[in-house]
Design a protein around this motif. Structure first.
Motif, PDB file in Angstrom:
ATOM      1  N   TYR A 128      38.324 -26.587   4.028  1.00  0.00           N
ATOM      2  CA  TYR A 128      38.857 -27.042   2.745  1.00  0.00           C
ATOM      3  C   TYR A 128      40.383 -27.081   2.771  1.00  0.00           C
ATOM      4  O   TYR A 128      40.995 -27.826   2.020  1.00  0.00           O
ATOM      5  CB  TYR A 128      38.292 -26.179   1.602  1.00  0.00           C
ATOM      6  CG  TYR A 128      36.829 -26.494   1.422  1.00  0.00           C
ATOM      7  CD1 TYR A 128      36.419 -27.412   0.475  1.00  0.00           C
ATOM      8  CD2 TYR A 128      35.873 -25.961   2.281  1.00  0.00           C
ATOM      9  CE1 TYR A 128      35.092 -27.766   0.349  1.00  0.00           C
ATOM     10  CE2 TYR A 128      34.534 -26.307   2.171  1.00  0.00           C
ATOM     11  CZ  TYR A 128      34.152 -27.213   1.197  1.00  0.00           C
ATOM     12  OH  TYR A 128      32.833 -27.576   1.093  1.00  0.00           O
ATOM     13  N   VAL A 150      39.933 -30.947   0.397  1.00  0.00           N
ATOM     14  CA  VAL A 150      38.927 -31.069  -0.673  1.00  0.00           C
ATOM     15  C   VAL A 150      38.960 -29.786  -1.504  1.00  0.00           C
ATOM     16  O   VAL A 150      39.085 -28.688  -0.961  1.00  0.00           O
ATOM     17  CB  VAL A 150      37.517 -31.301  -0.080  1.00  0.00           C
ATOM     18  CG1 VAL A 150      36.434 -31.165  -1.137  1.00  0.00           C
ATOM     19  CG2 VAL A 150      37.454 -32.666   0.576  1.00  0.00           C
ATOM     20  N   ASP A 151      38.869 -29.944  -2.815  1.00  0.00           N
ATOM     21  CA  ASP A 151      38.931 -28.804  -3.729  1.00  0.00           C
ATOM     22  C   ASP A 151      37.732 -27.873  -3.495  1.00  0.00           C
ATOM     23  O   ASP A 151      36.589 -28.269  -3.725  1.00  0.00           O
ATOM     24  CB  ASP A 151      38.926 -29.352  -5.172  1.00  0.00           C
ATOM     25  CG  ASP A 151      38.884 -28.258  -6.223  1.00  0.00           C
ATOM     26  OD1 ASP A 151      38.830 -27.062  -5.860  1.00  0.00           O
ATOM     27  OD2 ASP A 151      38.909 -28.604  -7.422  1.00  0.00           O
ATOM     28  N   PRO A 152      37.983 -26.642  -3.036  1.00  0.00           N
ATOM     29  CA  PRO A 152      36.857 -25.752  -2.722  1.00  0.00           C
ATOM     30  C   PRO A 152      36.044 -25.357  -3.958  1.00  0.00           C
ATOM     31  O   PRO A 152      34.882 -24.987  -3.822  1.00  0.00           O
ATOM     32  CB  PRO A 152      37.531 -24.527  -2.098  1.00  0.00           C
ATOM     33  CG  PRO A 152      38.944 -24.564  -2.575  1.00  0.00           C
ATOM     34  CD  PRO A 152      39.282 -26.014  -2.775  1.00  0.00           C
ATOM     35  N   THR A 153      36.630 -25.467  -5.145  1.00  0.00           N
ATOM     36  CA  THR A 153      35.858 -25.101  -6.339  1.00  0.00           C
ATOM     37  C   THR A 153      34.758 -26.134  -6.605  1.00  0.00           C
ATOM     38  O   THR A 153      33.841 -25.885  -7.371  1.00  0.00           O
ATOM     39  CB  THR A 153      36.749 -24.957  -7.597  1.00  0.00           C
ATOM     40  OG1 THR A 153      37.235 -26.239  -7.993  1.00  0.00           O
ATOM     41  CG2 THR A 153      37.914 -24.030  -7.359  1.00  0.00           C
ATOM     42  N   GLU A 187      42.478 -15.845   3.124  1.00  0.00           N
ATOM     43  CA  GLU A 187      42.844 -17.003   2.306  1.00  0.00           C
ATOM     44  C   GLU A 187      42.292 -18.296   2.912  1.00  0.00           C
ATOM     45  O   GLU A 187      42.043 -19.258   2.194  1.00  0.00           O
ATOM     46  CB  GLU A 187      44.372 -17.123   2.173  1.00  0.00           C
ATOM     47  CG  GLU A 187      45.000 -16.016   1.382  1.00  0.00           C
ATOM     48  CD  GLU A 187      44.960 -14.677   2.095  1.00  0.00           C
ATOM     49  OE1 GLU A 187      44.669 -13.664   1.418  1.00  0.00           O
ATOM     50  OE2 GLU A 187      45.180 -14.607   3.330  1.00  0.00           O
ATOM     51  N   PRO A 208      38.657 -19.638   0.468  1.00  0.00           N
ATOM     52  CA  PRO A 208      39.519 -20.232  -0.562  1.00  0.00           C
ATOM     53  C   PRO A 208      38.837 -20.133  -1.928  1.00  0.00           C
ATOM     54  O   PRO A 208      37.608 -20.021  -1.984  1.00  0.00           O
ATOM     55  CB  PRO A 208      39.653 -21.694  -0.113  1.00  0.00           C
ATOM     56  CG  PRO A 208      38.469 -21.945   0.745  1.00  0.00           C
ATOM     57  CD  PRO A 208      38.120 -20.638   1.392  1.00  0.00           C
ATOM     58  N   PRO A 209      39.624 -20.151  -3.011  1.00  0.00           N
ATOM     59  CA  PRO A 209      39.051 -19.927  -4.343  1.00  0.00           C
ATOM     60  C   PRO A 209      37.945 -20.909  -4.670  1.00  0.00           C
ATOM     61  O   PRO A 209      38.116 -22.110  -4.517  1.00  0.00           O
ATOM     62  CB  PRO A 209      40.246 -20.105  -5.285  1.00  0.00           C
ATOM     63  CG  PRO A 209      41.345 -20.683  -4.466  1.00  0.00           C
ATOM     64  CD  PRO A 209      41.056 -20.378  -3.037  1.00  0.00           C
ATOM     65  N   GLY A 210      36.821 -20.386  -5.108  1.00  0.00           N
ATOM     66  CA  GLY A 210      35.722 -21.237  -5.535  1.00  0.00           C
ATOM     67  C   GLY A 210      34.722 -21.545  -4.434  1.00  0.00           C
ATOM     68  O   GLY A 210      33.575 -21.858  -4.710  1.00  0.00           O
ATOM     69  N   THR A 216      33.669 -19.352  -2.485  1.00  0.00           N
ATOM     70  CA  THR A 216      32.832 -18.185  -2.685  1.00  0.00           C
ATOM     71  C   THR A 216      32.957 -17.815  -4.160  1.00  0.00           C
ATOM     72  O   THR A 216      33.970 -18.113  -4.774  1.00  0.00           O
ATOM     73  CB  THR A 216      33.383 -17.017  -1.832  1.00  0.00           C
ATOM     74  OG1 THR A 216      33.670 -17.524  -0.547  1.00  0.00           O
ATOM     75  CG2 THR A 216      32.411 -15.886  -1.720  1.00  0.00           C
ATOM     76  N   SER A 217      31.970 -17.167  -4.725  1.00  0.00           N
ATOM     77  CA  SER A 217      32.061 -16.765  -6.131  1.00  0.00           C
ATOM     78  C   SER A 217      33.159 -15.715  -6.306  1.00  0.00           C
ATOM     79  O   SER A 217      33.530 -15.017  -5.360  1.00  0.00           O
ATOM     80  CB  SER A 217      30.724 -16.201  -6.608  1.00  0.00           C
ATOM     81  OG  SER A 217      30.492 -14.947  -5.986  1.00  0.00           O
ATOM     82  N   ALA A 218      33.664 -15.602  -7.541  1.00  0.00           N
ATOM     83  CA  ALA A 218      34.714 -14.612  -7.821  1.00  0.00           C
ATOM     84  C   ALA A 218      34.217 -13.205  -7.517  1.00  0.00           C
ATOM     85  O   ALA A 218      34.957 -12.367  -6.993  1.00  0.00           O
ATOM     86  CB  ALA A 218      35.174 -14.727  -9.274  1.00  0.00           C
ATOM     87  N   TYR A 221      34.269 -12.623  -3.806  1.00  0.00           N
ATOM     88  CA  TYR A 221      35.660 -12.579  -3.358  1.00  0.00           C
ATOM     89  C   TYR A 221      36.292 -11.221  -3.684  1.00  0.00           C
ATOM     90  O   TYR A 221      36.982 -10.623  -2.870  1.00  0.00           O
ATOM     91  CB  TYR A 221      36.436 -13.708  -4.038  1.00  0.00           C
ATOM     92  CG  TYR A 221      37.795 -13.953  -3.443  1.00  0.00           C
ATOM     93  CD1 TYR A 221      37.927 -14.703  -2.282  1.00  0.00           C
ATOM     94  CD2 TYR A 221      38.943 -13.449  -4.043  1.00  0.00           C
ATOM     95  CE1 TYR A 221      39.165 -14.935  -1.732  1.00  0.00           C
ATOM     96  CE2 TYR A 221      40.192 -13.673  -3.496  1.00  0.00           C
ATOM     97  CZ  TYR A 221      40.299 -14.419  -2.341  1.00  0.00           C
ATOM     98  OH  TYR A 221      41.525 -14.643  -1.795  1.00  0.00           O
TER      99      TYR A 221
END
Lengths: 388, 259
Positions: free
Chosen positions: A136, A141-144, A285, A289-291, A293-295, A298
């Motif tokens: 990502y 591409v937006d990982p979220t 990181e 990356p954010p999103g 994996t779930s918060a 993470y």
């Protein structure tokens, strides 16, 4: 048990000392460290190894997709699968897998896979993945959006393979007035779909759903985690009202076989340590990356890591890998016993053996493959026949 | 006087709102790193303005609504917000991602606005000067790169290691990724319409900004006719946190002239 020969095609000639100066062997590692002359030799050698696996009687050969990394030189795995499709005759060709969310038009995967399935007259296994976190960064591409894009792309591809075209598809991410791929796949209703995963609960629920029953393969995890995840898949299946077959349960792990345990460990050690410490190396990181994996997942990861000084990482040694069954290394008897023990505990039926890893040279790769094919695989064939 | 906290439900989204001070209304749109906060700069501006500081949908104490996909969704949300609160002659101030929302909002519909202040605003892309990669930096590295003064960074790092606000940090980070991962920290269409902004506009930047270097200030300055540009020396990406007194003074002076 079915045996697959899995290749990552690492850039084995990497200058490890120079590479260590960078954040990771992924995305930010300058490609000036790649020498095309050496690379040409590697590609041809690795393709030879995959073809040799067909000759030795492996049930399948596997390629996969990673981008901008020395870890694996297969950003376009279907190019490699295409090269293999005309040079092999018996083995299934498993592409594990294409990373669907990274594409602007995932219909290209339906097309490429259908070509491979036609050329091989139905030897293709179609793997779908989201791609690990680093992809990502590489693709931007937006990982979220990763999971939603994956689901939508998957739905479009399966519809493209099973419904008469042309039809219009209007998803949130992909909008195509004409879905009408030529060719159609050779296998009916479509090539088997496999899902390589590290065992995220969302993926396991999705793959095991009764309308899909997609085989999973747990990649690069300690034996205990593999056991746990395969157990979770079986439980989901039972809850959905069916019993998962061994053919739905796979494990991808490095395997090295030599005459004795001692020789095998000595020979495998430096090359396995390069795989896990130099080539797979990336900071959280990049991995998460954010999103992607779930918060919750993470947060757990961050909290486990708190207090560990940044910049100092623990080197994973062969001894730890063997203690935790991250890799299986030893004499034919040792490797056989280990696989048999896991088979009886998990009933896993797809063994995806990574038999070239890191810097392992060609002669050692072949010797290990030959021993594995001659002295490990046959005992599982007999067991399967006897059980039937 | 500490700010008053309240909640507001709008477009199926409950947002948390801080209000304080009295005077002409000033709507503050935060960046990723001060959602839920009442930084010293706002306390200073509250001497002469009524400050309205919402947590954006998806940030801080606000809900993450299903409809939130990109920054333009927040722009339209804040146009609704201005209508809902019937705010008029508003001084709009935004930092980083909040500055991006503010600039786009002002270009789209400025009827309720009196002035625009952009603090190291995202939203544009300057060729050959990609923004710092806030998503690849490690947590400590990110804080070091946000500030020029490394003593402030060290304090922020110590606070983050205590881990008390980890849920908030992750929530803000996830939503920031949704808005700013791709295209990275900008909207490729925004630059085409900035000429529509006729408001008095202040562009305030840190000279040592490692996320959006001062060339980005120049790009905004060039695109918005009549805008004023201030670049604070020895200051990073968050002038309102790193140099609150100077930043507040510069804004106060600008707003006094913009009346």
């Amino acid at each position: 048990m079915q045996f697959f020969f899995f290749h990552l095609m690492p850039y084995a000639d990497l200058d490890l000392e120079t590479a260590a100066q960078y954040r990771s062997a992924w995305t930010v590692l300058p490609n000036s460290l790649y020498d095309p002359v050496k690379g040409a030799d590697l590609y041809n050698r690795y393709l030879d190894e995959l073809e040799y696996a067909d000759t030795l009687g492996f049930d399948g050969i596997c390629v996969n997709e990673h981008h901008q990394t020395a870890y694996g030189l297969m950003p376009a795995p279907n190019v490699l699968a295409g090269a293999l499709s005309r040079r092999t005759s018996k083995a299934k060709i498993a592409v594990l897998g294409r990373a669907l969310p990274l594409l602007n038009n995932p219909l290209t995967v339906a097309e490429e896979y259908a070509i491979l399935d036609n050329i091989t007259r139905g030897r293709l296994i179609a793997g779908f993945v989201r791609g690990i976190g680093a992809e990502y960064h590489a693709s931007s591409v937006d990982p979220t959006e990763s999971r939603d894009r994956f689901n939508e792309a998957h739905d479009m591809i399966v519809r493209a393979w099973t419904e008469p075209g042309p039809f219009a598809f209007a998803g949130k991410y992909y909008k195509l007035p004409y879905v009408n791929p030529w060719p159609r796949p050779y296998q009916k209703p479509h090539p088997p779909i496999w899902i390589p995963t590290q065992g995220s609960p969302e993926t396991m629920v999705w793959a095991s759903a009764p309308e899909r029953r997609y085989p999973i393969c747990i990649t690069f995890s300690p034996g205990a985690v593999v056991k746990q995840n395969l157990g979770i898949y079986r439980e989901y299946a039972e809850k959905s009202g069916y019993t998962a077959t061994p053919g739905q349960l796979g494990w991808a792990m490095p395997i090295y076989v030599a005459e004795t345990d001692e020789i095998a460990r000595r020979e495998a050690k430096p090359h396995l340590e390069v795989l896990f410490n130099n080539l797979l190396r990336m900071p959280p990181e990049m991995l998460l990356p954010p999103g992607h994996t779930s918060a919750a997942a993470y947060k757990k990861f961050i909290e486990q890591r708190r207090g560990v000084t940044t910049g100092v990482s623990t080197r994973l040694t062969l001894e730890t890998m063997l203690d935790r069954d991250i890799a299986i290394v030893g004499s034919p008897a040792t490797v056989r016993d280990k696989l048999a023990a896991y088979e009886s505990e998990t009933s896993f039926g797809n063994c995806l053996a990574l038999m070239q890893f890191g810097t392992l040279p060609a002669d050692k790769t072949r010797a290990s493959m030959e021993l594995f094919a001659a002295k490990v695989m046959p005992s599982f064939r007999t067991a399967t026949v006897a059980a039937m | 006087m500490p700010p008053r906290e309240s909640t507001l439900s709008l477009r199926d989204c409950r947002i948390r709102l801080l209000r304080g001070g009295s005077g002409a209304p000033l709507l503050y749109l935060h960046g990723e790193h001060d959602a839920g906060d009442w930084p010293e700069m706002l306390q200073r501006l509250a001497d002469s303005h009524e400050i309205i500081a919402p947590d954006h949908p998806g940030f801080g104490g606000s809900d993450l609504p299903d409809w939130l996909d990109n920054t333009e969704d927040l722009v339209c949300f804040y146009l609704d917000f201005l209508d809902e609160l019937d705010l008029r002659d508003v001084h709009l101030v935004g930092s980083s991602i909040g500055g991006w929302i503010a600039a786009s909002l002002a270009a789209r519909n400025a009827t309720r606005l009196r002035s625009l202040t952009l603090l190291a605003a995202a939203g544009l892309y300057v060729d050959d000067t990609p923004p710092g990669d806030i998503f690849i930096w490690a947590p400590d590295e990110l804080l070091q790169n946000l500030y020029h003064d490394q003593e402030i960074a060290a304090a922020a790092i110590a606070k983050s290691h205590a881990g008390e606000d980890i849920d908030l940090v992750l929530k803000n980070r996830f939503t920031a990724a949704r808005l700013a991962w791709q295209p990275r920290l900008h909207d490729p269409d925004l630059h085409k319409w900035l000429h529509r902004i006729k408001l008095p506009t202040l562009i305030l930047w840190g000279a040592e900004d490692r996320v959006l270097p001062p060339t980005y200030a120049a790009a905004y300055h060039q695109a918005i006719a009549g805008s004023r540009q201030i670049v604070l020396p020895a200051c990073g990406h968050l002038p309102h946190r790193e140099r609150p007194a100077e930043t507040a003074a510069a804004i106060t002076k600008f707003l006094a002239e913009a009346r």
